[in-house]
Design a protein around this motif. Structure first.
Motif, PDB file in Angstrom:
ATOM      1  N   MET A  33      37.643  41.350  41.235  1.00  0.00           N
ATOM      2  CA  MET A  33      38.508  41.903  40.199  1.00  0.00           C
ATOM      3  C   MET A  33      39.339  43.043  40.766  1.00  0.00           C
ATOM      4  O   MET A  33      38.955  43.659  41.770  1.00  0.00           O
ATOM      5  N   GLY A  34      40.464  43.287  40.134  1.00  0.00           N
ATOM      6  CA  GLY A  34      41.337  44.310  40.681  1.00  0.00           C
ATOM      7  C   GLY A  34      42.309  44.864  39.666  1.00  0.00           C
ATOM      8  O   GLY A  34      42.353  44.432  38.503  1.00  0.00           O
ATOM      9  N   TRP A  35      43.050  45.841  40.122  1.00  0.00           N
ATOM     10  CA  TRP A  35      44.108  46.474  39.339  1.00  0.00           C
ATOM     11  C   TRP A  35      45.424  46.376  40.098  1.00  0.00           C
ATOM     12  O   TRP A  35      45.466  46.565  41.314  1.00  0.00           O
ATOM     13  N   PHE A  36      46.469  46.099  39.363  1.00  0.00           N
ATOM     14  CA  PHE A  36      47.832  46.110  39.856  1.00  0.00           C
ATOM     15  C   PHE A  36      48.647  47.022  38.966  1.00  0.00           C
ATOM     16  O   PHE A  36      48.205  47.378  37.870  1.00  0.00           O
ATOM     17  N   ARG A  37      49.831  47.390  39.401  1.00  0.00           N
ATOM     18  CA  ARG A  37      50.707  48.198  38.563  1.00  0.00           C
ATOM     19  C   ARG A  37      52.152  47.824  38.813  1.00  0.00           C
ATOM     20  O   ARG A  37      52.506  47.328  39.881  1.00  0.00           O
ATOM     21  N   GLN A  38      52.964  48.083  37.793  1.00  0.00           N
ATOM     22  CA  GLN A  38      54.394  47.812  37.902  1.00  0.00           C
ATOM     23  C   GLN A  38      55.166  48.959  37.291  1.00  0.00           C
ATOM     24  O   GLN A  38      55.056  49.220  36.082  1.00  0.00           O
ATOM     25  N   ALA A  48      44.007  48.285  43.627  1.00  0.00           N
ATOM     26  CA  ALA A  48      42.622  48.322  44.105  1.00  0.00           C
ATOM     27  C   ALA A  48      41.914  47.039  43.705  1.00  0.00           C
ATOM     28  O   ALA A  48      42.303  46.381  42.743  1.00  0.00           O
ATOM     29  N   SER A  49      40.844  46.712  44.444  1.00  0.00           N
ATOM     30  CA  SER A  49      40.035  45.550  44.114  1.00  0.00           C
ATOM     31  C   SER A  49      38.580  45.829  44.451  1.00  0.00           C
ATOM     32  O   SER A  49      38.264  46.761  45.200  1.00  0.00           O
ATOM     33  N   ILE A  50      37.703  44.986  43.883  1.00  0.00           N
ATOM     34  CA  ILE A  50      36.271  45.183  44.039  1.00  0.00           C
ATOM     35  C   ILE A  50      35.577  43.834  44.110  1.00  0.00           C
ATOM     36  O   ILE A  50      35.985  42.873  43.470  1.00  0.00           O
ATOM     37  N   GLY A  55      29.897  46.152  45.759  1.00  0.00           N
ATOM     38  CA  GLY A  55      29.564  46.786  47.022  1.00  0.00           C
ATOM     39  C   GLY A  55      30.720  46.991  47.971  1.00  0.00           C
ATOM     40  O   GLY A  55      30.641  47.798  48.891  1.00  0.00           O
ATOM     41  N   SER A  56      31.793  46.249  47.748  1.00  0.00           N
ATOM     42  CA  SER A  56      32.980  46.383  48.604  1.00  0.00           C
ATOM     43  C   SER A  56      34.203  46.656  47.738  1.00  0.00           C
ATOM     44  O   SER A  56      34.364  46.053  46.677  1.00  0.00           O
ATOM     45  N   THR A  57      35.038  47.568  48.232  1.00  0.00           N
ATOM     46  CA  THR A  57      36.271  47.906  47.523  1.00  0.00           C
ATOM     47  C   THR A  57      37.432  47.962  48.510  1.00  0.00           C
ATOM     48  O   THR A  57      37.234  48.100  49.727  1.00  0.00           O
ATOM     49  N   HIS A  58      38.607  47.873  47.967  1.00  0.00           N
ATOM     50  CA  HIS A  58      39.829  47.926  48.786  1.00  0.00           C
ATOM     51  C   HIS A  58      40.910  48.625  47.974  1.00  0.00           C
ATOM     52  O   HIS A  58      41.027  48.371  46.761  1.00  0.00           O
ATOM     53  N   TYR A  59      41.672  49.531  48.620  1.00  0.00           N
ATOM     54  CA  TYR A  59      42.687  50.313  47.929  1.00  0.00           C
ATOM     55  C   TYR A  59      44.006  50.263  48.688  1.00  0.00           C
ATOM     56  O   TYR A  59      44.026  50.196  49.917  1.00  0.00           O
ATOM     57  N   THR A  60      45.079  50.369  47.961  1.00  0.00           N
ATOM     58  CA  THR A  60      46.353  50.606  48.611  1.00  0.00           C
ATOM     59  C   THR A  60      46.378  52.052  49.098  1.00  0.00           C
ATOM     60  O   THR A  60      45.724  52.924  48.520  1.00  0.00           O
ATOM     61  N   ILE A  69      37.683  52.453  41.942  1.00  0.00           N
ATOM     62  CA  ILE A  69      37.452  51.237  41.167  1.00  0.00           C
ATOM     63  C   ILE A  69      35.955  50.985  41.100  1.00  0.00           C
ATOM     64  O   ILE A  69      35.224  51.218  42.078  1.00  0.00           O
ATOM     65  N   SER A  70      35.495  50.529  39.947  1.00  0.00           N
ATOM     66  CA  SER A  70      34.081  50.204  39.777  1.00  0.00           C
ATOM     67  C   SER A  70      33.950  49.120  38.720  1.00  0.00           C
ATOM     68  O   SER A  70      34.919  48.810  38.014  1.00  0.00           O
ATOM     69  N   ARG A  71      32.768  48.557  38.613  1.00  0.00           N
ATOM     70  CA  ARG A  71      32.542  47.536  37.597  1.00  0.00           C
ATOM     71  C   ARG A  71      31.109  47.629  37.097  1.00  0.00           C
ATOM     72  O   ARG A  71      30.205  48.030  37.822  1.00  0.00           O
ATOM     73  N   ASP A  72      30.937  47.253  35.851  1.00  0.00           N
ATOM     74  CA  ASP A  72      29.623  47.160  35.234  1.00  0.00           C
ATOM     75  C   ASP A  72      29.461  45.722  34.762  1.00  0.00           C
ATOM     76  O   ASP A  72      29.978  45.350  33.711  1.00  0.00           O
TER      77      ASP A  72
END
Length: 120
Positions: A33-38, A48-50, A55-60, A69-72
């Protein structure tokens, strides 16, 4: 999968916001899952993504050290904690889900956007 984003608003430079994105079904074992913006007049960009487990994340690069970024998975909910906000963070933020990989480029599922406005 239907995604519902919330939590946007108006904040001053240096302030914080937390975005949430609730999924209509279990995503914990299946979806990155991730977030984008415009921003106005610009193309939609990755934020960002997760991974499935979180356990793993990635960011611009522009948000590293400021956004988390996190998730439940028990709540089928994705979060984006945004600190030290800058006017250039102003955009419509979209959550997304995809089965492919952490490096999400063209998500299979999109949520509706939530507006984030940072005043100077």
């Amino acid at each position: 999968v239907q995604l519902q984003a919330s939590g946007g608003g108006l904040v001053q430079t240096g302030g914080s916001l937390r975005l949430s994105c609730t999924a209509s079904e279990r995503t914990g074992s299946s979806y990155y899952m991730g977030w984008f913006r415009q921003a106005p007049g610009k193309e939609r960009e990755f934020v960002a993504s997760i991974s499935w487990s979180g356990g793993s994340t990635h960011y611009t690069d522009s948000v590293k050290g400021r956004f988390t970024i996190s998730r439940d998975n028990s709540k089928n909910t994705l979060y984006l904690q945004m600190n030290s906000l800058k006017p250039e963070d102003t955009a419509v933020y979209y959550c997304a889900a995809d089965r492919g990989s952490l490096l999400i480029t063209t998500p299979h599922y999109w949520g509706q956007g939530t507006q984030v406005t940072v005043s100077s």
